[in-house]
Design a protein around this motif. Structure first.
Motif, PDB file in Angstrom:
ATOM      1  N   TYR A  83       7.846  -2.228  13.981  1.00 29.06           N
ATOM      2  CA  TYR A  83       7.287  -2.779  12.743  1.00 29.06           C
ATOM      3  C   TYR A  83       7.872  -2.012  11.551  1.00 29.06           C
ATOM      4  N   LEU A  84       7.693  -2.607  10.341  1.00 30.16           N
ATOM      5  CA  LEU A  84       8.167  -2.004   9.094  1.00 30.16           C
ATOM      6  C   LEU A  84       6.989  -1.411   8.326  1.00 30.16           C
ATOM      7  N   ARG A  85       7.267  -0.398   7.533  1.00 29.40           N
ATOM      8  CA  ARG A  85       6.224   0.222   6.716  1.00 29.40           C
ATOM      9  C   ARG A  85       6.803   0.622   5.361  1.00 29.40           C
ATOM     10  N   TRP A  86       6.064   0.244   4.300  1.00 27.98           N
ATOM     11  CA  TRP A  86       6.345   0.716   2.944  1.00 27.98           C
ATOM     12  C   TRP A  86       5.340   1.817   2.601  1.00 27.98           C
ATOM     13  N   GLU A  87       5.822   2.887   1.950  1.00 28.69           N
ATOM     14  CA  GLU A  87       4.910   3.907   1.453  1.00 28.69           C
ATOM     15  C   GLU A  87       5.560   4.636   0.282  1.00 28.69           C
ATOM     16  N   ARG A  88       4.693   5.131  -0.623  1.00 24.83           N
ATOM     17  CA  ARG A  88       5.195   5.917  -1.759  1.00 24.83           C
ATOM     18  C   ARG A  88       5.092   7.393  -1.409  1.00 24.83           C
ATOM     19  N   VAL A  89       6.193   8.105  -1.631  1.00 27.91           N
ATOM     20  CA  VAL A  89       6.220   9.534  -1.343  1.00 27.91           C
ATOM     21  C   VAL A  89       5.196  10.247  -2.219  1.00 27.91           C
ATOM     22  N   ASN A  90       4.357  11.059  -1.594  1.00 37.19           N
ATOM     23  CA  ASN A  90       3.275  11.766  -2.287  1.00 37.19           C
ATOM     24  C   ASN A  90       2.261  10.799  -2.886  1.00 37.19           C
ATOM     25  N   GLY A  91       2.199   9.605  -2.302  1.00 37.77           N
ATOM     26  CA  GLY A  91       1.244   8.618  -2.797  1.00 37.77           C
ATOM     27  C   GLY A  91      -0.069   8.688  -2.040  1.00 37.77           C
ATOM     28  N   THR A  92      -0.856   7.650  -2.156  1.00 38.33           N
ATOM     29  CA  THR A  92      -2.165   7.582  -1.515  1.00 38.33           C
ATOM     30  C   THR A  92      -2.135   6.519  -0.415  1.00 38.33           C
ATOM     31  N   GLU A  93      -3.274   6.360   0.273  1.00 36.63           N
ATOM     32  CA  GLU A  93      -3.384   5.345   1.311  1.00 36.63           C
ATOM     33  C   GLU A  93      -3.211   3.943   0.742  1.00 36.63           C
ATOM     34  N   MET A  94      -3.531   3.794  -0.548  1.00 40.76           N
ATOM     35  CA  MET A  94      -3.378   2.486  -1.192  1.00 40.76           C
ATOM     36  C   MET A  94      -1.917   2.106  -1.348  1.00 40.76           C
ATOM     37  N   ASP A  95      -1.008   3.078  -1.236  1.00 45.65           N
ATOM     38  CA  ASP A  95       0.427   2.816  -1.422  1.00 45.65           C
ATOM     39  C   ASP A  95       1.145   2.554  -0.099  1.00 45.65           C
ATOM     40  N   ILE A  96       0.407   2.289   0.977  1.00 48.93           N
ATOM     41  CA  ILE A  96       1.000   2.055   2.294  1.00 48.93           C
ATOM     42  C   ILE A  96       0.760   0.608   2.710  1.00 48.93           C
ATOM     43  N   LYS A  97       1.809  -0.006   3.240  1.00 49.85           N
ATOM     44  CA  LYS A  97       1.675  -1.372   3.743  1.00 49.85           C
ATOM     45  C   LYS A  97       2.544  -1.508   4.988  1.00 49.85           C
ATOM     46  N   ASN A  98       1.952  -2.035   6.059  1.00 50.73           N
ATOM     47  CA  ASN A  98       2.656  -2.249   7.324  1.00 50.73           C
ATOM     48  C   ASN A  98       2.887  -3.734   7.561  1.00 50.73           C
ATOM     49  N   SER A  99       3.986  -4.035   8.221  1.00 48.12           N
ATOM     50  CA  SER A  99       4.255  -5.412   8.616  1.00 48.12           C
ATOM     51  C   SER A  99       3.590  -5.698   9.959  1.00 48.12           C
ATOM     52  N   LYS A 100       3.608  -6.931  10.358  1.00 50.62           N
ATOM     53  CA  LYS A 100       3.195  -7.277  11.706  1.00 50.62           C
ATOM     54  C   LYS A 100       4.313  -6.879  12.669  1.00 50.62           C
ATOM     55  N   LEU A 101       3.972  -6.772  13.950  1.00 48.79           N
ATOM     56  CA  LEU A 101       4.972  -6.404  14.944  1.00 48.79           C
ATOM     57  C   LEU A 101       6.105  -7.425  14.955  1.00 48.79           C
ATOM     58  N   ARG A 102       7.343  -6.895  15.005  1.00 46.80           N
ATOM     59  CA  ARG A 102       8.574  -7.678  15.126  1.00 46.80           C
ATOM     60  C   ARG A 102       8.938  -8.434  13.853  1.00 46.80           C
ATOM     61  N   GLU A 103       8.160  -8.284  12.752  1.00 47.48           N
ATOM     62  CA  GLU A 103       8.558  -8.895  11.489  1.00 47.48           C
ATOM     63  C   GLU A 103       9.776  -8.169  10.939  1.00 47.48           C
ATOM     64  N   VAL A 104      10.764  -8.925  10.469  1.00 42.36           N
ATOM     65  CA  VAL A 104      12.012  -8.328  10.003  1.00 42.36           C
ATOM     66  C   VAL A 104      12.065  -8.210   8.479  1.00 42.36           C
ATOM     67  N   LYS A 105      10.980  -8.602   7.796  1.00 39.84           N
ATOM     68  CA  LYS A 105      10.977  -8.548   6.338  1.00 39.84           C
ATOM     69  C   LYS A 105       9.576  -8.176   5.855  1.00 39.84           C
ATOM     70  N   LEU A 106       9.518  -7.231   4.902  1.00 39.33           N
ATOM     71  CA  LEU A 106       8.228  -6.783   4.378  1.00 39.33           C
ATOM     72  C   LEU A 106       8.349  -6.595   2.861  1.00 39.33           C
ATOM     73  N   GLU A 107       7.423  -7.232   2.122  1.00 34.37           N
ATOM     74  CA  GLU A 107       7.381  -7.107   0.660  1.00 34.37           C
ATOM     75  C   GLU A 107       6.132  -6.346   0.241  1.00 34.37           C
ATOM     76  N   VAL A 108       6.261  -5.577  -0.858  1.00 31.04           N
ATOM     77  CA  VAL A 108       5.130  -4.845  -1.399  1.00 31.04           C
ATOM     78  C   VAL A 108       5.194  -4.942  -2.924  1.00 31.04           C
ATOM     79  N   ASN A 109       4.042  -5.237  -3.549  1.00 33.72           N
ATOM     80  CA  ASN A 109       3.951  -5.291  -5.019  1.00 33.72           C
ATOM     81  C   ASN A 109       3.470  -3.943  -5.520  1.00 33.72           C
ATOM     82  N   ILE A 110       4.230  -3.363  -6.452  1.00 35.37           N
ATOM     83  CA  ILE A 110       3.899  -2.021  -6.926  1.00 35.37           C
ATOM     84  C   ILE A 110       3.747  -2.042  -8.443  1.00 35.37           C
ATOM     85  N   SER A 111       2.989  -1.062  -8.945  1.00 38.64           N
ATOM     86  CA  SER A 111       2.833  -0.882 -10.396  1.00 38.64           C
ATOM     87  C   SER A 111       3.067   0.572 -10.777  1.00 38.64           C
TER      88      SER A 111
END
Length: 487
Positions: free
Chosen positions: A369-397
């Protein structure tokens, strides 16, 4: 009395018969010996005394069945030299008969005679052959043929094999007769190269014969399907390691390296390779599909290509195929490439949003799976994809360093780090008024300033003071002032 006398008269006769039987058994000895085709055996003339103890008239001879092989009479020695044994026999000390380069037809009864003493040796011969002269590619199944020949009735054999790692292997017997056993071994792996042992056993006659034979397996030490991960613009080296340290490469081995982006796509040949008469690999580039290099320095017996700057469309299957005498084996490396993009591109303005997209090529294994996270961020800055998904988008501010990870179970296979910059902010003020005095004009002109590198709280305080100044100038209508506040 008569009967007793008769009994007493019988006793010397009984002892005489027993003595004659013992002499007869000592004068005729029977021995049993086994041999292997291509090998050698030494047959003993058991019980013969040294030359110094033999009378001058003693005759010593060796026979094969009724055929005279060699004879020594009054210290004159000569060979009869029968055709079947010419150049393959000799007499050693103590009149031992040595035979080498044995053939299956050498089985039979060999008799050593001296005086009235005879030693009969029954020679049992085994012949073991392995298909393809013992040279195989990985995943092939060798065929083993064991043939026996003996002057006596052929025994029923039990056969056990031990591979090069001394692991017991039970062969699959395809065809069996008393004379010939045809067996299949297991499917070979590169680690099976080396010396194997065929253990042959029989209870009657008692046979415990170990027959060694060589198995050479040429193939890849890579897994059947290996995944390699890379990020866009990185450098990747793809390597296929032949087990040439275990066997000597032979002229006649050839191969090729092919690439295709998808399973159903057209295959492109990248290079050909072959083994020279000196046992060296020679490679020839065959494709201009994309730029790659063949490293000059690499381990012996290694097929290797280097992609100095990976593109997303370089992903796919790289298949290395090895061929020998019309057979082939292969090994695949699947290159998975990761890329990251941002929309909109460019610095992130305060209060605005940005979409980060992480994408990998090809199919992923079920546990990835894929995972987005912000370095030194919080739990709110983490997003995981579903298993075997090849594309993951995250909206950030929030600006900062963001990372996309490809994870299999708990193992991070690859990461792509993307730095989101914070945009510069300008605050514009236009203040309109009339000049009433030099001091007020100086005060208004002093409103034009640039402030940077301060915290948001200080910027808010400064903006409040500037708003108060603007209000003051408007009420007094004394000047026109433009103020810019730079973040």
């Amino acid at each position: 009395m008569e009967s007793c006398g008769t009994a007493l008269s019988c006793m010397p006769a009984a002892f005489l018969l027993l003595h004659l039987g013992l002499i007869s058994s000592m004068a005729h000895q029977n021995e049993f010996q086994t041999g292997i085709t291509g090998g050698e055996v030494t047959l003993n003339c058991t019980g013969i005394p040294p030359d110094s103890q033999l009378s001058r008239d003693t005759v010593v001879s060796w026979k094969y069945s009724d055929t005279l092989l060699w004879r020594m009479e009054k210290n004159n020695r000569y060979w009869k030299k029968p055709t079947f044994i010419t150049g393959r026999a000799d007499i050693k000390m103590q009149y031992k008969l040595c035979l080498w380069n044995l053939k299956l037809s050498d089985a039979g009864i060999y008799t050593c005679e001296y005086g009235t003493h005879k030693v009969h040796t029954s020679l049992h011969i085994f012949k073991l052959t392995i298909s393809l002269d013992g040279h195989f590619l990985q995943n092939e199944v060798p065929e083993l043929i064991l043939i026996q020949n003996s002057p006596s009735p052929l025994p029923d054999l039990s056969i056990i094999l031990f591979d090069s790692n001394n692991k017991r292997i039970t062969p699959k017997i395809k065809n069996k007769s008393r004379q010939k056993y045809i067996m299949d071994l297991k499917k070979l792996e590169t680690m099976d190269s080396g010396t194997w042992v065929c253990q042959v056993h029989s209870d009657s006659p008692l046979i415990n014969q170990n027959i060694s034979f060589a198995v050479n397996v040429l193939g890849f030490q890579n897994p059947d399907l290996e995944r390699k991960y890379a990020t866009v613009d990185s450098t990747v080296i793809l390597s296929w390691h032949l087990n040439s340290q275990n066997i000597k490469l032979k002229e006649g081995f050839t191969g090729q390296l092919n690439w295709k982006q998808q399973e159903s796509a057209k295959s492109h040949k990248l290079l050909d390779f072959s083994v020279t008469a000196q046992g060296q690999l020679h490679e020839t580039e065959k494709s201009n599909t994309f730029l790659f290099e063949i490293p000059e320095r690499k381990p012996e017996g290694t097929i290797e290509v280097k992609l100095p700057k990976v593109h997303f469309n370089h992903s796919g299957q790289y298949q290395c195929q090895l061929e020998y005498q019309g057979r082939h084996t292969q090994s695949k490396i699947e290159l998975v490439v990761m890329k990251v993009s941002a929309n909109p591109a460019g610095p992130l303005s305060r209060g605005a949003n940005m979409t980060l997209t992480c994408q990998v090529s090809g199919h992923l294994p079920p546990n990835a799976y894929l995972r987005w996270e912000r370095v030194n961020g919080t739990e709110m800055d983490i997003k995981n994809s579903k298993l075997r998904e090849v594309k993951l988008e995250v909206n950030i501010s929030a600006a900062g360093l963001w990372s996309c990870h490809l994870t299999e179970d708990s193992d991070k296979k690859i990461s792509f780090h993307y730095h989101v910059e914070e945009a510069s902010v300008w605050i514009n003020y236009v203040i309109i008024g009339a000049s009433v005095g030099g001091s007020l004009l100086a005060f208004a002109l002093g409103c034009l300033c640039i402030i940077s590198g301060i915290s948001w709280q200080r910027r808010r305080q400064r903006a409040k003071r500037m708003a108060q100044a603007r209000q003051y100038l408007l009420e007094n209508k004394t000047c026109q002032c433009q103020h810019r506040l730079k973040k």
